[in-house]
Design a protein around this motif. Structure first.
Motif, PDB file in Angstrom:
ATOM      1  N   GLU A 158      -5.161  -2.759 -20.546  1.00  0.00           N
ATOM      2  CA  GLU A 158      -3.817  -2.247 -20.257  1.00  0.00           C
ATOM      3  C   GLU A 158      -3.891  -1.000 -19.380  1.00  0.00           C
ATOM      4  OE1 GLU A 158      -1.219  -3.855 -20.959  1.00  0.00           O
ATOM      5  OE2 GLU A 158      -1.562  -5.079 -22.745  1.00  0.00           O
ATOM      6  N   PHE A 159      -4.893  -0.149 -19.652  1.00  0.00           N
ATOM      7  CA  PHE A 159      -5.045   1.077 -18.848  1.00  0.00           C
ATOM      8  C   PHE A 159      -5.455   0.752 -17.423  1.00  0.00           C
ATOM      9  CE2 PHE A 159      -7.904   4.291 -17.066  1.00  0.00           C
ATOM     10  CZ  PHE A 159      -7.068   5.398 -17.054  1.00  0.00           C
ATOM     11  N   PHE A 160      -6.499  -0.071 -17.256  1.00  0.00           N
ATOM     12  CA  PHE A 160      -7.000  -0.354 -15.911  1.00  0.00           C
ATOM     13  C   PHE A 160      -6.034  -1.236 -15.115  1.00  0.00           C
ATOM     14  CE2 PHE A 160     -11.150   0.808 -17.829  1.00  0.00           C
ATOM     15  CZ  PHE A 160     -11.518   1.783 -16.911  1.00  0.00           C
ATOM     16  N   LYS A 161      -5.290  -2.090 -15.778  1.00  0.00           N
ATOM     17  CA  LYS A 161      -4.284  -2.885 -15.061  1.00  0.00           C
ATOM     18  C   LYS A 161      -3.235  -1.971 -14.434  1.00  0.00           C
ATOM     19  CE  LYS A 161      -1.311  -5.514 -17.335  1.00  0.00           C
ATOM     20  NZ  LYS A 161      -0.682  -6.673 -18.040  1.00  0.00           N
ATOM     21  N   LYS A 162      -2.802  -0.974 -15.212  1.00  0.00           N
ATOM     22  CA  LYS A 162      -1.838   0.000 -14.675  1.00  0.00           C
ATOM     23  C   LYS A 162      -2.488   0.856 -13.586  1.00  0.00           C
ATOM     24  CE  LYS A 162       2.058   2.462 -14.831  1.00  0.00           C
ATOM     25  NZ  LYS A 162       1.779   3.538 -13.886  1.00  0.00           N
ATOM     26  N   PHE A 163      -3.760   1.243 -13.794  1.00  0.00           N
ATOM     27  CA  PHE A 163      -4.462   2.095 -12.835  1.00  0.00           C
ATOM     28  C   PHE A 163      -4.611   1.411 -11.478  1.00  0.00           C
ATOM     29  CE2 PHE A 163      -8.538   3.395 -10.920  1.00  0.00           C
ATOM     30  CZ  PHE A 163      -8.299   4.753 -10.745  1.00  0.00           C
ATOM     31  N   TYR A 164      -5.105   0.167 -11.494  1.00  0.00           N
ATOM     32  CA  TYR A 164      -5.280  -0.555 -10.232  1.00  0.00           C
ATOM     33  C   TYR A 164      -3.938  -0.968  -9.638  1.00  0.00           C
ATOM     34  CZ  TYR A 164     -10.241  -0.772 -11.428  1.00  0.00           C
ATOM     35  OH  TYR A 164     -11.538  -0.443 -11.739  1.00  0.00           O
ATOM     36  N   GLY A 165      -2.954  -1.219 -10.496  1.00  0.00           N
ATOM     37  CA  GLY A 165      -1.626  -1.538  -9.990  1.00  0.00           C
ATOM     38  C   GLY A 165      -1.011  -0.369  -9.241  1.00  0.00           C
ATOM     39  N   ASP A 166      -1.238   0.833  -9.747  1.00  0.00           N
ATOM     40  CA  ASP A 166      -0.729   2.025  -9.053  1.00  0.00           C
ATOM     41  C   ASP A 166      -1.443   2.242  -7.722  1.00  0.00           C
ATOM     42  OD1 ASP A 166       1.047   2.493 -11.095  1.00  0.00           O
ATOM     43  OD2 ASP A 166      -0.204   4.004 -12.092  1.00  0.00           O
ATOM     44  N   LEU A 167      -2.722   1.847  -7.667  1.00  0.00           N
ATOM     45  CA  LEU A 167      -3.463   2.023  -6.414  1.00  0.00           C
ATOM     46  C   LEU A 167      -2.895   1.151  -5.295  1.00  0.00           C
ATOM     47  CD1 LEU A 167      -7.230   2.166  -7.534  1.00  0.00           C
ATOM     48  CD2 LEU A 167      -5.759   4.064  -6.818  1.00  0.00           C
ATOM     49  N   VAL A 168      -2.516  -0.074  -5.611  1.00  0.00           N
ATOM     50  CA  VAL A 168      -1.987  -0.961  -4.569  1.00  0.00           C
ATOM     51  C   VAL A 168      -0.495  -0.754  -4.350  1.00  0.00           C
ATOM     52  CG1 VAL A 168      -3.754  -2.697  -5.043  1.00  0.00           C
ATOM     53  CG2 VAL A 168      -1.533  -2.867  -6.179  1.00  0.00           C
ATOM     54  N   GLY A 169       0.174  -0.117  -5.315  1.00  0.00           N
ATOM     55  CA  GLY A 169       1.608   0.123  -5.162  1.00  0.00           C
ATOM     56  C   GLY A 169       2.435  -0.973  -5.813  1.00  0.00           C
ATOM     57  N   GLU A 170       3.620  -0.586  -6.261  1.00  0.00           N
ATOM     58  CA  GLU A 170       4.487  -1.524  -6.971  1.00  0.00           C
ATOM     59  C   GLU A 170       4.888  -2.713  -6.106  1.00  0.00           C
ATOM     60  OE1 GLU A 170       8.729  -1.493  -9.443  1.00  0.00           O
ATOM     61  OE2 GLU A 170       7.895   0.352  -8.612  1.00  0.00           O
ATOM     62  N   GLU A 171       5.106  -2.469  -4.816  1.00  0.00           N
ATOM     63  CA  GLU A 171       5.555  -3.554  -3.937  1.00  0.00           C
ATOM     64  C   GLU A 171       4.461  -4.586  -3.674  1.00  0.00           C
ATOM     65  OE1 GLU A 171       3.841  -0.202  -1.569  1.00  0.00           O
ATOM     66  OE2 GLU A 171       5.314  -0.416  -3.187  1.00  0.00           O
ATOM     67  N   ASN A 172       3.180  -4.208  -3.868  1.00  0.00           N
ATOM     68  CA  ASN A 172       2.072  -5.123  -3.625  1.00  0.00           C
ATOM     69  C   ASN A 172       1.471  -5.697  -4.911  1.00  0.00           C
ATOM     70  OD1 ASN A 172       2.040  -4.896  -0.770  1.00  0.00           O
ATOM     71  ND2 ASN A 172       0.986  -2.923  -0.947  1.00  0.00           N
TER      72      ASN A 172
END
Length: 385
Positions: free
Chosen positions: A166-180
């Motif tokens: 759950e932590f890393f999914k949010k972490f990598y998701g923030d790196l690519v941005g919500e739109e991506n």
């Protein structure tokens, strides 16, 4: 003007030689019963089944009511948990501990037979023959050999894996941005699960080493988890508990990547197939989807990670003191060949499929209990109007 059957029955109760018949019109004039309706009194089995269904429904309703009551109390104590907060990750960690620790311990008898057949494929001819032979020689406790290190090892691993995911999914998701996020969601699932498992295996490895040795030595080299750890460290030092770390990573990281990425994808496909939105379905339906998606993902996990699982068992059971990892791997592969890497696969498919399905069901049900949304595929981005 004439007396009804009910009146005659009341007047001459116990005196009539003829069986009485109920008058549906007299007893319930507002609801006329068709003459074609079957009489339940002529079918006692039917009545018993209906009674059982009614009792099961009442028990189910009572269980749901108790669950909701306990859930409300838990949420009142913890407050509304904000997504991706420290409390959120703590809740996910506890859910992972419950999901993995309990399920892996429950299937210890399957794991015991699997490990022994991986080490020696000629030891048993089948699962039932193996359990019978073990039970006659060692009793009921022998069938659950290794349950202690299994429970502690996979509780630690489960907490770090699910909470970490759950932590890393949010972490990598923030790196690519919500739109991506939706565009690269599969890569995010794979990266997040791999990162979480890399850390989780550091906690699992020592206890996995003890478990495998207990299950593959006859009689077991130790009776308790602590006794097994003490024996290994006394002979081989602390490094002896981690000599299977590389093959464990080789087994668990691909396994977890497949487990999380395929689960998210399958769940998203199921909800896309079903009418309505995910939010339209209740707790029971959502956890049923979680179990279905988890079982399907577990089958894929078992196939992908099985050769490494065989090597983990072989290395923990037969690696020589001071032998390098590469040399031990080459020696074992020469002994068993490519076909030997697939020993015990049918047993592991059943075990891992059931495990993974139950783990996702328990994990998501715990999230519901804490007032959190269940795990599922990311929805497509909303187009601006």
């Amino acid at each position: 003007m004439l007396p009804t059957q009910t009146a005659l029955k009341q007047a001459f109760s116990g005196c009539s030689a003829f069986p009485s018949r109920r008058d549906p019109v007299a007893e319930a004039p507002a609801k006329r019963v068709s003459k074609w309706t079957a009489r339940h009194d002529l079918y006692p089995v039917w009545s018993a089944i209906d009674d059982a269904k009614n009792k099961a429904t009442k028990l189910s309703d009572a269980a749901v009511a108790e669950f909701d009551k306990a859930s409300s109390k838990a949420q009142a104590k913890t407050g509304q948990i904000e997504l991706y907060s420290a409390n959120f990750y703590a809740a996910c960690t506890i859910g992972g501990i419950m999901a993995c620790g309990l399920t892996h311990t429950a299937v210890t008898p399957l794991d015991l037979v699997k490990c022994r057949r991986q080490v020696d494929s000629k030891m048993y001819t089948g699962n039932f023959q193996a359990w019978g032979k073990i039970f006659r020689a060692e009793g009921f406790r022998g069938v659950f050999t290794g349950w202690g290190p299994t429970f502690w090892g996979y509780s630690i691993q489960g907490g770090l894996k699910y909470g970490g995911y759950e932590f890393f999914k949010k972490f990598y998701g923030d790196l690519v941005g919500e739109e991506n996020f939706y565009k690269y969601k599969t890569a995010i699932y794979l990266a997040g699960s791999a990162s979480a498992e890399f850390i989780a295996d550091l906690g699992l490895c020592p206890l996995e080493a003890v478990k495998v040795r207990m299950q593959t030595t006859i009689p077991p080299f130790a009776k308790t988890t602590l006794g097994g750890i003490t024996t290994v460290t006394g002979k081989e030092g602390f490094a002896g508990l981690y000599k299977g770390l590389y093959p464990l990573w080789g087994r668990q990281i691909p396994y977890t990547m497949m487990k999380f990425a395929s689960f998210e994808t399958i769940v998203e496909m199921i909800y896309n197939y079903l009418p309505g939105q995910k939010s339209d379905y209740g707790k029971g339906a959502q956890t049923a989807v979680s179990f279905t998606g988890g079982y399907a993902a577990g089958i894929l996990c078992a196939i992908v990670s099985h050769p490494a699982d065989v090597m983990v068992s072989k290395l923990n059971a037969s690696r020589l003191p001071g032998e390098a990892f590469g040399a031990a791997t080459s020696r074992i592969y020469k002994d068993i060949g490519f076909g030997g890497l697939w020993n015990g696969l049918p047993v592991r498919i059943v075990m891992i499929g059931t495990l993974t399905g139950l783990q996702w069901m328990i994990y998501d049900y715990f999230k519901i209990f804490m007032g959190l949304p269940t795990t599922g595929g990311a929805p497509p981005p909303q187009e601006a109007k």
